[in-house]
Each structure stands twice: as C-alpha cells, then as structure tokens.
Write a protein that holds these residues in place. Structure first.
Motif, PDB file in Angstrom:
ATOM      1  N   LEU A 103       0.891  -1.239  -0.044  1.00 39.94           N
ATOM      2  CA  LEU A 103       0.112  -0.026  -0.130  1.00 39.94           C
ATOM      3  C   LEU A 103       0.688   1.215   0.019  1.00 39.94           C
ATOM      4  CD1 LEU A 103      -2.728  -0.985   2.777  1.00 39.94           C
ATOM      5  CD2 LEU A 103      -2.958  -0.739   0.120  1.00 39.94           C
ATOM      6  N   GLY A 113      12.661   3.639  -1.814  1.00 42.01           N
ATOM      7  CA  GLY A 113      12.537   4.010  -0.390  1.00 42.01           C
ATOM      8  C   GLY A 113      12.809   2.887   0.514  1.00 42.01           C
ATOM      9  N   HIS A 121      10.890   7.985   9.595  1.00 46.35           N
ATOM     10  CA  HIS A 121      10.291   9.280   9.169  1.00 46.35           C
ATOM     11  C   HIS A 121       8.969   9.670   9.808  1.00 46.35           C
ATOM     12  CE1 HIS A 121       9.467  12.578   6.348  1.00 46.35           C
ATOM     13  NE2 HIS A 121       8.270  12.012   5.707  1.00 46.35           N
TER      14      HIS A 121
HETATM   15  C1  LIG Z   1       4.234  10.421  -3.923  1.00 44.15           C
HETATM   16  C2  LIG Z   1       4.626   9.803  -2.855  1.00 44.15           C
HETATM   17  C3  LIG Z   1       3.771   8.918  -2.265  1.00 44.15           C
HETATM   18  C4  LIG Z   1       4.122   8.189  -1.077  1.00 44.15           C
HETATM   19  N1  LIG Z   1       3.219   7.484  -0.357  1.00 44.15           N
HETATM   20  C5  LIG Z   1       3.351   6.747   0.648  1.00 44.15           C
HETATM   21  C6  LIG Z   1       2.300   5.982   1.352  1.00 44.15           C
HETATM   22  O1  LIG Z   1       1.344   5.658   0.984  1.00 44.15           O
HETATM   23  N2  LIG Z   1       2.744   5.241   2.487  1.00 44.15           N
HETATM   24  C7  LIG Z   1       3.982   5.802   3.211  1.00 44.15           C
HETATM   25  O2  LIG Z   1       4.288   4.975   4.502  1.00 44.15           O
HETATM   26  N3  LIG Z   1       4.931   6.478   2.638  1.00 44.15           N
HETATM   27  C8  LIG Z   1       4.633   7.109   1.415  1.00 44.15           C
HETATM   28  N4  LIG Z   1       5.602   8.004   0.715  1.00 44.15           N
HETATM   29  C9  LIG Z   1       6.978   8.040   1.756  1.00 44.15           C
HETATM   30  C10 LIG Z   1       8.004   7.021   1.311  1.00 44.15           C
HETATM   31  O3  LIG Z   1       7.470   5.764   1.838  1.00 44.15           O
HETATM   32  C11 LIG Z   1       9.356   7.156   1.987  1.00 44.15           C
HETATM   33  O4  LIG Z   1      10.114   6.397   1.014  1.00 44.15           O
HETATM   34  C12 LIG Z   1       9.424   6.794   3.291  1.00 44.15           C
HETATM   35  O5  LIG Z   1       8.760   7.878   3.831  1.00 44.15           O
HETATM   36  C13 LIG Z   1      10.935   7.168   3.702  1.00 44.15           C
HETATM   37  O6  LIG Z   1      11.913   6.329   3.352  1.00 44.15           O
HETATM   38  P1  LIG Z   1      13.520   6.569   2.595  1.00 44.15           P
HETATM   39  O7  LIG Z   1      14.083   5.499   2.731  1.00 44.15           O
HETATM   40  O8  LIG Z   1      13.088   7.249   1.216  1.00 44.15           O
HETATM   41  O9  LIG Z   1      13.758   7.698   3.675  1.00 44.15           O
HETATM   42  P2  LIG Z   1      14.486   9.274   3.361  1.00 44.15           P
HETATM   43  O10 LIG Z   1      13.390  10.177   2.599  1.00 44.15           O
HETATM   44  O11 LIG Z   1      15.787   9.020   2.913  1.00 44.15           O
HETATM   45  O12 LIG Z   1      14.424   9.895   4.833  1.00 44.15           O
HETATM   46  C14 LIG Z   1      13.160   9.985   5.661  1.00 44.15           C
HETATM   47  C15 LIG Z   1      13.601  10.411   7.010  1.00 44.15           C
HETATM   48  O13 LIG Z   1      14.074   9.247   7.869  1.00 44.15           O
HETATM   49  C16 LIG Z   1      15.455   9.442   8.329  1.00 44.15           C
HETATM   50  N5  LIG Z   1      16.053   8.209   8.204  1.00 44.15           N
HETATM   51  C17 LIG Z   1      15.993   7.416   7.039  1.00 44.15           C
HETATM   52  N6  LIG Z   1      16.638   6.304   7.341  1.00 44.15           N
HETATM   53  C18 LIG Z   1      17.167   6.593   8.638  1.00 44.15           C
HETATM   54  C19 LIG Z   1      17.976   5.464   9.559  1.00 44.15           C
HETATM   55  N7  LIG Z   1      18.397   4.370   9.005  1.00 44.15           N
HETATM   56  N8  LIG Z   1      18.194   5.884  10.649  1.00 44.15           N
HETATM   57  C20 LIG Z   1      17.798   6.994  10.998  1.00 44.15           C
HETATM   58  N9  LIG Z   1      17.165   8.049  10.314  1.00 44.15           N
HETATM   59  C21 LIG Z   1      16.897   7.490   9.268  1.00 44.15           C
HETATM   60  C22 LIG Z   1      15.825  10.552   7.386  1.00 44.15           C
HETATM   61  O14 LIG Z   1      16.822  11.345   8.096  1.00 44.15           O
HETATM   62  C23 LIG Z   1      14.758  11.597   7.257  1.00 44.15           C
HETATM   63  O15 LIG Z   1      14.234  12.296   8.132  1.00 44.15           O
HETATM   64  C24 LIG Z   1       5.183   8.449  -0.368  1.00 44.15           C
HETATM   65  C25 LIG Z   1       6.013   9.360  -0.921  1.00 44.15           C
HETATM   66  C26 LIG Z   1       5.865   9.909  -2.033  1.00 44.15           C
HETATM   67  C27 LIG Z   1       7.083  10.764  -2.645  1.00 44.15           C
END
Ligand SMILES: Cc1cc2nc3c(=O)[nH]c(=O)nc-3n(C[C@H](O)[C@H](O)[C@H](O)COP(=O)(O)OP(=O)(O)OC[C@H]3O[C@@H](n4cnc5c(N)ncnc54)[C@H](O)[C@@H]3O)c2cc1C
Length: 291
Positions: A103, A113, A121
């Motif tokens: 989802l 991600g 996050h």
């Molecule tokens: C169009 C769109 C739709 C989305 N829809 C959804 C959805 O339906 N459901 C959902 O849950 N999410 C959704 N997301 C968010 C997405 O799932 C992100 O991947 C997720 O929120 C963050 O994972 P990332 O690895 O990209 O982290 P990043 O974006 O790189 O980091 C996010 C945050 O977490 C911190 N962080 C990351 N990894 C660590 C770690 N190992 N230790 C400590 N801090 C850390 C970072 O410093 C930052 O503050 C969506 C995003 C977009 C752009």
C-alpha cells in the motif's frame, strides 16, 4: 524549487556513519541521514528541511538484508520496500506487513524508499507505524553509545518524531512471525491510489474456541502518531466475532479516538467516520482469516 546547498558524505560502513554523525553533532553541525530520499528529498526541495550535511547510508551494504532469526524476521534498515514486497518469507510469515508494504506509494517509491526510512520518518499517515503497534515490532539502533533495541510502543513519539537520538542510525526492524491461525487485515482510504492515507486501520485477530482471544487494532492518518484502539480490543475479548459485535467494536474504536486531524481533504468528523467503516471491514476480514 531546489534544495539549499549542503555537504554530502556517503560512508561505506555503519561504524563510519555513526562516527561521522557523532562528530558532526559535537561540532554543532545540523546533519541528517539520507536513506532512499523519497521523503527527505522532497522536503529539501521544498526547503521544509535545510540540513547543512547529508550522511547517505546508500553504500552500507550490511544494512540491506531480510532473514529469519529465532522466530522473527529481521530486515536491515536500508532494505528497499520493493525487496520486502518481493520477499516470499515476509509474504508467508508476516502477511500483514507484506500487505502494508504494497500500500506504500507507487512501485517507483518502493524501489528507492527503504523500510527503515519509513519508520524513522514516522509520518502519521504511513501504514508502517500502525502495523508496528499491532505486531509489536522491535527496532535496533546504533549510536555513539552502542546498540539498543526499542519496542514499537516507545518508538513513535509524535508527528514525524521518533525516540531515535539525532546521532543514532536505525539499523534493523524485527518483525515477529504471525502465529498460525491469526487473522489479519489492513484497510485505508486515500484520495488516489498511491497517496498517503486520509485514514487507515490495521488489525490482527486470534480466536480460541470460537471467541476472540487476542485482538490488536490500530488507526493511522488520524492523530499525530498511529494509535492503538484499546477500548475496542478489550470489548472484543471473549466475544464471538459475529457481524453485529464487530460493528459495535468498530463504532467504539471511532468514538474513542482523540480529536482527529482536520485538513482541506478530510474534516475530523469525516476521518472519525472513515475509521469506523475501515475498522469494521478490517475486523470482518481478519475474523474470516482466523482459524
Ligand atoms: C508520491 C509519494 C507517495 C508516498 N506514499 C506513501 C504511502 O502511501 N505510505 C507511506 O508510508 N509512505 C509514502 N511515501 C513516503 C515513502 O514511503 C518514503 O520512502 C519513506 O517515507 C521514507 O523512506 P526513505 O528510505 O526514502 O527515507 P528518506 O526520505 O531518505 O528519509 C526519511 C527520514 O528518515 C530519516 N532516516 C532514514 N533512514 C534512517 C535510518 N536508517 N536511521 C535514522 N534515520 C533515518 C531521514 O533522516 C529522514 O528524516 C510516499 C512518498 C511519495 C513521494
């Protein structure tokens, strides 16, 4: 918009990443961890976040794994959500987490991600925190003081805030295997496929001699963090999960919520209504799956 300028480091090992975060913190530098960038990069581009330094975990291969370990599934924080979605082990042993992963956003977002990034996050509209509360997921983090484990109940503090220290790296997410015969379900309502949810519910339901022995229910997208709906859980204990009882529990769950968030897309009343409808659907689905 473009992000404000920042320095960039990509340490090859966890030890170096932790050492770097600690040093930057000591020097008073505002440093942030970068994982898949699917939330952080848009925040940088919109200048909602303006860290001076990004510490990219992308080169740390030791944080990318899915394995079974003493009755649990251990997922390295940098494992992509797409890998979790494709994992036969997760699909078989922890179907609720698997369904929640599917989802999240779109396939492109799940490709980049990370699993750990979603938990760190702590978006209140994300599926994962609610699933963490329902399943009692345990987190591992490493900081300058060493490693510690954090139960889900102590991990999510408030809106996009966890109990991780700013120098700590989330390293592992540990899912308990779903006990055989336990029903489960996750339901959400979003404006478009792939959007973050306006409201959602996750549940597990275990029967013993035809009555509810253990029910876990959590809502997301309504308050500053995902919340357990304990009044409805307790109400169901010892009761046969027939349609009328589950509908009553769902109404109770919606009534017990603290004032839900309100925004241009959904008022507080509408979110409360969604939780009642989704909780009822979830409970029916979970009861049908429970043996
Ligand atoms: C169009 C769109 C739709 C989305 N829809 C959804 C959805 O339906 N459901 C959902 O849950 N999410 C959704 N997301 C968010 C997405 O799932 C992100 O991947 C997720 O929120 C963050 O994972 P990332 O690895 O990209 O982290 P990043 O974006 O790189 O980091 C996010 C945050 O977490 C911190 N962080 C990351 N990894 C660590 C770690 N190992 N230790 C400590 N801090 C850390 C970072 O410093 C930052 O503050 C969506 C995003 C977009 C752009």
């Amino acid at each position: 918009m473009k992000p404000a300028s920042f320095d960039y480091h990509a340490p090859p090992t966890l030890a170096e990443a932790v050492e770097l975060m600690a040093r930057l913190h000591e020097e008073g530098v505002d440093a942030k961890i970068l994982a898949g960038g699917q939330s952080l990069m848009p925040m940088l581009a919109m200048r909602v976040a303006r860290p001076e330094v990004l510490v990219d975990l992308g080169k740390i291969k030791s944080l990318d794994y899915i394995r079974e370990e003493s009755g649990a599934i251990a997922i390295g924080a940098m494992t992509s959500k797409r890998a979790a979605e494709a994992s036969a082990l997760i699909e078989r042993q922890q179907p609720l987490f698997h369904a929640a992963t599917k989802l999240v956003g779109h396939r492109q977002i799940r490709n980049r991600g990370s699993v750990g990034g979603s938990f760190a996050h702590a978006d209140p509209a994300s599926e994962y925190p609610a699933v963490a509360l329902v399943l009692d997921i345990v987190f591992k983090a490493v900081g300058p003081e060493g490693e510690r484990t954090i139960p889900a109940g102590d991990f999510f503090v408030t809106y996009m805030t966890t109990s991780l220290e700013s120098t700590e790296v989330l390293t592992e997410v540990r899912l308990p295997v779903l006990p055989a015969g336990t029903g489960w379900a996750i339901q959400e309502f979003a404006r478009r496929n792939g959007d973050l949810a306006l409201a959602g519910v996750a549940t597990t339901l275990k029967l013993a001699a035809g009555v509810c022995a253990d029910v876990r229910l959590a809502a997301f997208g309504v308050n500053a963090t995902a919340v357990r709906l304990t009044g409805a859980e307790e109400f169901l204990r010892g009761k046969r999960p027939d349609r009328a009882v589950l509908a009553q529990a769902a109404a109770m769950a919606a009534n017990d919520l603290d004032e839900p968030m309100s925004c241009v897309h959904a008022s507080a009343d509408y979110r409360r209504h969604l939780i009642r409808v989704l909780a009822e659907r979830c409970l029916l689905e979970a009861a049908a799956r429970a043996i």
